[in-house]
Design an enzyme around this catalytic site. Sequence first.
Site, PDB file in Angstrom:
ATOM      1  N   LEU A 180       0.847  -1.191   0.000  1.00  0.00           N
ATOM      2  CA  LEU A 180       0.000   0.000   0.000  1.00  0.00           C
ATOM      3  C   LEU A 180       0.882   1.240   0.000  1.00  0.00           C
ATOM      4  O   LEU A 180       1.977   1.245   0.569  1.00  0.00           O
ATOM      5  CB  LEU A 180      -0.911   0.006   1.223  1.00  0.00           C
ATOM      6  N   GLY A 225       1.109  -5.047   1.406  1.00  0.00           N
ATOM      7  CA  GLY A 225       0.040  -5.088   0.404  1.00  0.00           C
ATOM      8  C   GLY A 225       0.474  -5.785  -0.880  1.00  0.00           C
ATOM      9  O   GLY A 225      -0.364  -6.347  -1.603  1.00  0.00           O
ATOM     10  N   GLU A 250       3.473  -5.563   8.256  1.00  0.00           N
ATOM     11  CA  GLU A 250       2.801  -4.372   8.777  1.00  0.00           C
ATOM     12  C   GLU A 250       3.294  -3.948  10.162  1.00  0.00           C
ATOM     13  O   GLU A 250       3.441  -2.766  10.442  1.00  0.00           O
ATOM     14  CB  GLU A 250       1.279  -4.585   8.820  1.00  0.00           C
TER      15      GLU A 250
HETATM   16  C1  LIG Z   1      -6.711  -3.003  14.784  1.00  0.00           C
HETATM   17  C2  LIG Z   1      -7.424  -2.453  13.631  1.00  0.00           C
HETATM   18  C3  LIG Z   1      -6.613  -2.486  12.365  1.00  0.00           C
HETATM   19  C4  LIG Z   1      -7.334  -1.860  11.280  1.00  0.00           C
HETATM   20  C5  LIG Z   1      -6.468  -1.594  10.087  1.00  0.00           C
HETATM   21  C6  LIG Z   1      -5.465  -0.653  10.375  1.00  0.00           C
HETATM   22  C7  LIG Z   1      -4.342  -0.397   9.693  1.00  0.00           C
HETATM   23  C8  LIG Z   1      -4.107  -0.470   8.301  1.00  0.00           C
HETATM   24  C9  LIG Z   1      -3.249  -1.509   7.844  1.00  0.00           C
HETATM   25  C10 LIG Z   1      -2.724  -1.136   6.536  1.00  0.00           C
HETATM   26  C11 LIG Z   1      -2.040  -2.282   5.906  1.00  0.00           C
HETATM   27  C12 LIG Z   1      -0.841  -1.797   5.170  1.00  0.00           C
HETATM   28  C13 LIG Z   1      -0.292  -2.486   4.246  1.00  0.00           C
HETATM   29  C14 LIG Z   1       0.889  -1.967   3.509  1.00  0.00           C
HETATM   30  O1  LIG Z   1       1.136  -2.425   2.433  1.00  0.00           O
HETATM   31  S1  LIG Z   1       1.852  -0.723   4.158  1.00  0.00           S
HETATM   32  C15 LIG Z   1       3.260  -0.567   3.095  1.00  0.00           C
HETATM   33  C16 LIG Z   1       4.326  -1.512   3.500  1.00  0.00           C
HETATM   34  N1  LIG Z   1       5.413  -1.486   2.572  1.00  0.00           N
HETATM   35  C17 LIG Z   1       6.675  -1.588   2.917  1.00  0.00           C
HETATM   36  O2  LIG Z   1       6.998  -1.717   4.073  1.00  0.00           O
HETATM   37  C18 LIG Z   1       7.688  -1.497   1.829  1.00  0.00           C
HETATM   38  C19 LIG Z   1       8.569  -0.325   1.994  1.00  0.00           C
HETATM   39  N2  LIG Z   1       9.511  -0.222   0.900  1.00  0.00           N
HETATM   40  C20 LIG Z   1      10.624  -0.963   0.806  1.00  0.00           C
HETATM   41  O3  LIG Z   1      10.919  -1.802   1.609  1.00  0.00           O
HETATM   42  C21 LIG Z   1      11.505  -0.678  -0.350  1.00  0.00           C
HETATM   43  O4  LIG Z   1      11.159   0.573  -0.885  1.00  0.00           O
HETATM   44  C22 LIG Z   1      11.446  -1.717  -1.484  1.00  0.00           C
HETATM   45  C23 LIG Z   1      10.014  -1.982  -1.941  1.00  0.00           C
HETATM   46  C24 LIG Z   1      12.087  -3.036  -1.008  1.00  0.00           C
HETATM   47  C25 LIG Z   1      12.253  -1.176  -2.690  1.00  0.00           C
HETATM   48  O5  LIG Z   1      13.528  -0.811  -2.269  1.00  0.00           O
HETATM   49  P1  LIG Z   1      14.419   0.163  -3.186  1.00  0.00           P
HETATM   50  O6  LIG Z   1      14.420  -0.306  -4.575  1.00  0.00           O
HETATM   51  O7  LIG Z   1      15.710   0.316  -2.492  1.00  0.00           O
HETATM   52  O8  LIG Z   1      13.620   1.531  -3.217  1.00  0.00           O
HETATM   53  P2  LIG Z   1      13.568   2.665  -2.098  1.00  0.00           P
HETATM   54  O9  LIG Z   1      13.431   2.083  -0.759  1.00  0.00           O
HETATM   55  O10 LIG Z   1      14.712   3.577  -2.315  1.00  0.00           O
HETATM   56  O11 LIG Z   1      12.211   3.401  -2.429  1.00  0.00           O
HETATM   57  C26 LIG Z   1      12.105   4.307  -3.536  1.00  0.00           C
HETATM   58  C27 LIG Z   1      11.104   5.388  -3.173  1.00  0.00           C
HETATM   59  O12 LIG Z   1       9.827   4.779  -2.968  1.00  0.00           O
HETATM   60  C28 LIG Z   1       9.337   5.141  -1.659  1.00  0.00           C
HETATM   61  N3  LIG Z   1       8.521   4.020  -1.162  1.00  0.00           N
HETATM   62  C29 LIG Z   1       8.893   2.780  -0.930  1.00  0.00           C
HETATM   63  N4  LIG Z   1       7.877   2.027  -0.525  1.00  0.00           N
HETATM   64  C30 LIG Z   1       6.808   2.836  -0.470  1.00  0.00           C
HETATM   65  C31 LIG Z   1       5.442   2.645  -0.095  1.00  0.00           C
HETATM   66  N5  LIG Z   1       4.941   1.461   0.281  1.00  0.00           N
HETATM   67  N6  LIG Z   1       4.621   3.700  -0.172  1.00  0.00           N
HETATM   68  C32 LIG Z   1       5.057   4.913  -0.557  1.00  0.00           C
HETATM   69  N7  LIG Z   1       6.362   5.148  -0.917  1.00  0.00           N
HETATM   70  C33 LIG Z   1       7.217   4.122  -0.869  1.00  0.00           C
HETATM   71  C34 LIG Z   1      10.589   5.368  -0.858  1.00  0.00           C
HETATM   72  O13 LIG Z   1      10.318   6.141   0.262  1.00  0.00           O
HETATM   73  C35 LIG Z   1      11.466   6.063  -1.855  1.00  0.00           C
HETATM   74  O14 LIG Z   1      11.016   7.399  -1.949  1.00  0.00           O
HETATM   75  P3  LIG Z   1      12.032   8.595  -2.299  1.00  0.00           P
HETATM   76  O15 LIG Z   1      12.607   8.265  -3.643  1.00  0.00           O
HETATM   77  O16 LIG Z   1      11.207   9.812  -2.255  1.00  0.00           O
HETATM   78  O17 LIG Z   1      13.092   8.566  -1.215  1.00  0.00           O
END
Ligand SMILES: CCCCC/C=C\CCCC/C=C/C(=O)SCCNC(=O)CCNC(=O)[C@H](O)C(C)(C)COP(=O)(O)OP(=O)(O)OC[C@H]1O[C@@H](n2cnc3c(N)ncnc32)[C@H](O)[C@@H]1OP(=O)(O)O
Length: 374
Positions: A180, A225, A250
């Site tokens: 997400l 996600g 998460e």
């Molecule tokens: C009790 C009641 C509960 C009710 C429900 C409540 C809560 C809600 C739950 C919500 C569930 C959420 C689910 C999710 O999916 S949350 C997202 C989780 N994602 C991650 O943890 C992944 C994070 N990213 C990474 O680990 C890495 O970026 C990578 C995917 C492995 C890629 O690595 P790499 O090639 O080295 O790229 P960068 O890390 O340099 O990233 C490039 C730019 O992209 C931005 N980025 C990365 N991931 C995300 C994301 N998920 N969303 C938005 N942006 C993201 C990163 O910050 C970099 O940005 P920049 O270039 O501006 O620095």
Amino acid sequence: MALRTVSALKRRLGGAGLGLLRSGQISSAAGRSGAGRARAGRGRGVAWTRPRLGEEQLGPTCPVGPTWESVSRPSSTDRKCLGRAGNFLPCAAQHRLEKTPSYIDYPATARRSFSNHRVIVDMDQSLGVATIKIKNPPVNSLSLELLTEFLIGWEKLENDKSCKGVILTSNYPKIFSAGLDILEMCGKNAAHYTEYWKAVQELWLKLYMSNMVVIAAINGSSPAGGCLLALTSDYRVMADNPKYTIGLNETLLGIVAPFWFKDNLVNTIGNRASEQALQLGLLFSPAEALKIGLVDQLVPEDKVQSTALSVMSQWLKIPDHARQLTKTMMRKPTADLLLKQREADIDNFVRFISRDGIQKSLHMYLKALKERKE
Ligand SMILES: CCCCC/C=C\CCCC/C=C/C(=O)SCCNC(=O)CCNC(=O)[C@H](O)C(C)(C)COP(=O)(O)OP(=O)(O)OC[C@H]1O[C@@H](n2cnc3c(N)ncnc32)[C@H](O)[C@@H]1OP(=O)(O)O
């Protein structure tokens, strides 16, 4: 200008099967178990009277998907159709969608492609197999725009009687999907969170309950996600590269996987493994993921797509109606749990994500991601 709402996107893309989507509610107008499927009349699971195109059947008599009727049937007076995922749409609008020209109305050739900004769909009509490539740089995060475009593409495939299977993959080897989009869950208002969460729910329901065979060709990392997206499929082929990880992480962000993420994981890897994976926010290497059954097959990076295709051809050999009914039997109880409490689930999400502490956690996580690069 960035488009931030489904309704804004609808206006921009107007016509692409979108005219019927109500603001804030991404709806299936003619899912496979709905009128669209009935029109296709190829017996995807259940026999029924087959209405012909142009036969207006407004109101409660409109054919709806039998497997979902019991979930939340509209009253006989509200003249609406129930789509596959339990969402409502005026019936006339539903029929308009059926008549909406799209690539499927053109004479058949072996291959057809369509794409919008963030999703590329390549349809091999001789095989009846489409490939959806996610293309949302830099990391295929599931933004509202991507979810909306994905749903539009999905709906087109659901309405294409020649499409029997879909391969999900990424346009960017190394990252299947970063999950997400954290920016959609940070610093926005309740209306935005509501709209976003509806779209997340809708995509999950559509993919998880699709009558098509869905195979994930996981050609890169797939956290949170992204992992959920892969979990909706019937079979997961992953690139055997130890640099990649997959899992519902998460808790590492200070957030909690919703119950339906959890249920999808439990149905795949079992209760004990899920308990540990979810509490610790484990991200598994491909080898570990294979061991616990989170993915079904590992192959060299350059064989992910071809393997997915050959697995697909095996799955498509099974009589369609029997496979579909079996899939429905296995998955419907899980999907029903969300369908019965969609609104409550949205409220939970909005309340949870709006908390100061949670916002702080997400900001810190984003900051840490950026600092990792520096
Ligand atoms: C009790 C009641 C509960 C009710 C429900 C409540 C809560 C809600 C739950 C919500 C569930 C959420 C689910 C999710 O999916 S949350 C997202 C989780 N994602 C991650 O943890 C992944 C994070 N990213 C990474 O680990 C890495 O970026 C990578 C995917 C492995 C890629 O690595 P790499 O090639 O080295 O790229 P960068 O890390 O340099 O990233 C490039 C730019 O992209 C931005 N980025 C990365 N991931 C995300 C994301 N998920 N969303 C938005 N942006 C993201 C990163 O910050 C970099 O940005 P920049 O270039 O501006 O620095």
